[in-house]
Design a protein around this motif. Structure first.
Motif, PDB file in Angstrom:
ATOM      1  N   THR A  63       0.682  -1.067  -0.006  1.00  0.00           N
ATOM      2  CA  THR A  63       0.073  -0.007  -0.080  1.00  0.00           C
ATOM      3  C   THR A  63       0.839   1.298   0.037  1.00  0.00           C
ATOM      4  O   THR A  63       0.357   2.297  -0.368  1.00  0.00           O
ATOM      5  N   ILE A  64       1.991   1.124   0.694  1.00  0.00           N
ATOM      6  CA  ILE A  64       2.918   2.583   0.430  1.00  0.00           C
ATOM      7  C   ILE A  64       3.251   2.791  -0.972  1.00  0.00           C
ATOM      8  O   ILE A  64       3.382   4.121  -1.175  1.00  0.00           O
ATOM      9  N   LEU A  69       0.969   6.095  -6.627  1.00  0.00           N
ATOM     10  CA  LEU A  69       0.740   5.729  -7.846  1.00  0.00           C
ATOM     11  C   LEU A  69      -0.786   6.058  -7.978  1.00  0.00           C
ATOM     12  O   LEU A  69      -1.197   6.792  -9.042  1.00  0.00           O
ATOM     13  N   LEU A  70      -1.547   5.682  -7.295  1.00  0.00           N
ATOM     14  CA  LEU A  70      -3.034   5.945  -6.989  1.00  0.00           C
ATOM     15  C   LEU A  70      -3.254   7.275  -7.171  1.00  0.00           C
ATOM     16  O   LEU A  70      -4.223   8.071  -7.911  1.00  0.00           O
ATOM     17  N   ALA A 283       2.283   5.901 -13.093  1.00  0.00           N
ATOM     18  CA  ALA A 283       0.919   6.364 -12.988  1.00  0.00           C
ATOM     19  C   ALA A 283       0.094   6.503 -14.267  1.00  0.00           C
ATOM     20  O   ALA A 283      -0.945   6.330 -14.247  1.00  0.00           O
ATOM     21  N   ILE A 284       0.736   6.917 -15.319  1.00  0.00           N
ATOM     22  CA  ILE A 284       0.109   6.888 -16.614  1.00  0.00           C
ATOM     23  C   ILE A 284      -0.267   5.660 -16.981  1.00  0.00           C
ATOM     24  O   ILE A 284      -1.416   5.426 -17.381  1.00  0.00           O
ATOM     25  N   ILE A 285       0.471   4.643 -16.667  1.00  0.00           N
ATOM     26  CA  ILE A 285       0.037   3.384 -16.879  1.00  0.00           C
ATOM     27  C   ILE A 285      -0.905   2.662 -16.113  1.00  0.00           C
ATOM     28  O   ILE A 285      -1.990   1.979 -16.507  1.00  0.00           O
ATOM     29  N   ALA A 301      -3.290   0.150  -9.606  1.00  0.00           N
ATOM     30  CA  ALA A 301      -2.196   0.739  -8.723  1.00  0.00           C
ATOM     31  C   ALA A 301      -1.754  -0.407  -7.897  1.00  0.00           C
ATOM     32  O   ALA A 301      -0.307  -0.426  -7.586  1.00  0.00           O
ATOM     33  N   ILE A 302      -2.487  -1.192  -7.266  1.00  0.00           N
ATOM     34  CA  ILE A 302      -1.960  -2.301  -6.766  1.00  0.00           C
ATOM     35  C   ILE A 302      -1.100  -3.084  -7.503  1.00  0.00           C
ATOM     36  O   ILE A 302       0.000  -3.774  -7.059  1.00  0.00           O
ATOM     37  N   LEU A 303      -1.544  -3.548  -8.732  1.00  0.00           N
ATOM     38  CA  LEU A 303      -0.682  -4.399  -9.680  1.00  0.00           C
ATOM     39  C   LEU A 303       0.686  -3.553  -9.801  1.00  0.00           C
ATOM     40  O   LEU A 303       1.613  -4.363 -10.007  1.00  0.00           O
ATOM     41  N   MET A 304       0.638  -2.242 -10.100  1.00  0.00           N
ATOM     42  CA  MET A 304       1.762  -1.819 -10.651  1.00  0.00           C
ATOM     43  C   MET A 304       2.671  -1.653  -9.400  1.00  0.00           C
ATOM     44  O   MET A 304       4.170  -2.017  -9.504  1.00  0.00           O
ATOM     45  N   SER A 305       2.480  -1.484  -8.001  1.00  0.00           N
ATOM     46  CA  SER A 305       3.116  -1.454  -6.891  1.00  0.00           C
ATOM     47  C   SER A 305       3.715  -3.016  -6.555  1.00  0.00           C
ATOM     48  O   SER A 305       4.877  -3.044  -6.193  1.00  0.00           O
ATOM     49  N   MET A 306       2.892  -4.046  -7.024  1.00  0.00           N
ATOM     50  CA  MET A 306       3.657  -5.216  -7.084  1.00  0.00           C
ATOM     51  C   MET A 306       4.588  -5.540  -8.036  1.00  0.00           C
ATOM     52  O   MET A 306       5.865  -6.233  -7.767  1.00  0.00           O
TER      53      MET A 306
END
Length: 384
Positions: A63-64, A69-70, A283-285, A301-306
């Motif tokens: 989440t951090i 990103l979100l 964040a564009i993606i 956003a969760i997917l990208m942070s993964m």
């Protein structure tokens, strides 16, 4: 032999299924990539998709990464839905971090907790100022906002470097290019004891709700989208296309600056040359994978942070370069662009193709995907 046949209307099914298919293709390419590098593909996938969620602490770290990103993606969604292409959210993120860091450096042992609000406000205003330069040049001189916003990323990064190598350099920092560590009172309040998750998560979720209401339940949100996509129609309806540009860029810049403030007064706790983490570009993606919808962007956003966390773990556990994060991000974007073709076209065998009908003349405009629709709208603006 297969051909692409234009659909009579855009496919609602593929509008939502396209990101899922793009993710599956990205995973398959990732498996092949791990195998080519001599690594166990199963371990590689576990590092990216299981390790970031296997425990409460891991979810907290997820989440951090997802929070900035979100927040940035929410602001970018306003821009993109308004046909304003702000590609420089990274620069607004950095300048917001500089402004927030400047306020944080003013704190001392006697400063009250009100400084946290001042830091967040400074970051938001800083991002708006940086985006305001883009809005001014687009409004007054019709400058291309893509080029202007992108070039300002480098200006903001160089300005950050000047500050941490010069006036704000910690005199007791053993000559490292960084500011002094901020006072404890400037720390963004955390939600849970023993976790680094801060109130930034709550701010991001409130932003999701606020954006949904603004875009889909208010006249101002409707005017914002019409003003960007069809300025001539907006003028006819009494909407201001110029106002749409300013609102879009200031909203996007403020969101990016807020994310920068949360980052430097949260996990980082000081200004360093490594504040630019690529969140503004990633964040564009996030925005497009989430279909520019507030709820969809939560999941993207969760997917990208993964991908971010997976790239770090792949470096430490598998001996792979950290740049693998960017590889997965790029793969996801390009596969999404490819899969979005199915929204406007269907795959047919050559024998199944029919002769073009009278309605086929409008298929090129109807066939605009969610990502390319704004560009089509701008190119046809003069014909409205």
């Amino acid at each position: 032999m297969f051909k692409l046949e234009p659909r009579p209307e855009l496919s609602r099914f593929w509008t939502f299924a396209s990101p899922i298919l793009a993710l599956l293709i990205t995973v398959l390419i990732g498996v092949a990539l791990f195998a080519a590098l001599g690594k166990d593909p199963i371990k590689g996938l576990l590092v990216f998709f299981y390790e970031p969620i296997k425990s409460g602490y891991a979810i907290g770290e997820l989440t951090i990464k997802a929070t900035p990103l979100l927040i940035i993606a929410l602001g970018l969604a306003v821009c993109f839905r308004s046909n304003v292409w702000n590609i420089g959210a990274e620069g607004q993120f950095v300048f917001g971090a500089i402004a927030a860091g400047g306020v944080a450096l003013l704190a001392d042992k006697t400063t009250g907790s009100w400084i946290v609000v001042a830091i967040l406000v400074a970051g938001t205003v800083g991002g708006m100022v940086w985006a305001g330069i883009v809005a001014f040049l687009r409004d007054k001189f019709n400058a291309n906002e893509i080029l202007v916003s992108l070039m300002l990323v480098y200006v903001a990064t160089l300005l950050l470097g000047y500050m941490v190598f010069g006036p704000w350099k910690d005199p007791h920092g053993y000559n490292f290019p960084q500011s002094k560590t901020f006072e404890a009172v400037t720390q963004i309040p955390r939600l849970f004891k023993g976790s680094r998750v801060s109130i930034g998560l709550i701010i991001a979720l409130l932003g999701v709700g606020a954006l949904w209401v603004f875009l889909f339940r208010t006249r101002a949100g409707f005017a914002q989208q019409v003003g960007g996509l069809a300025p001539a129609a907006a003028r006819y309806a009494g909407f201001s296309a110029r106002r749409a540009i300013w609102i879009a860029l200031l909203t996007s810049g403020g969101a990016a600056g807020l994310a920068g403030a949360l980052e430097v007064a949260g996990p980082l706790g000081q200004l360093t040359p490594y504040v630019p983490a690529g969140y503004g570009f990633a964040a564009i993606i996030v925005a497009f994978v989430g279909r520019l919808h507030p709820v969809g962007m939560v999941f993207s956003a969760i997917l990208m942070s993964m991908f971010y966390i997976g790239g770090e773990l792949a470096q430490s556990r598998l001996g792979l370069p950290k740049s693998l994060t960017g590889v997965f991000q790029g793969l996801l974007l390009f596969t999404l662009l490819a899969c979005d073709t199915l929204i406007a076209y269907r795959i047919r065998g050559k024998a199944a193709l029919k002769a073009p009908t009278a309605g086929g003349a409008t298929s090129s405009l109807q066939a605009s995907t969610p990502i390319t629709a704004p560009a089509v709208a701008r190119s046809t603006e003069g014909a409205l």
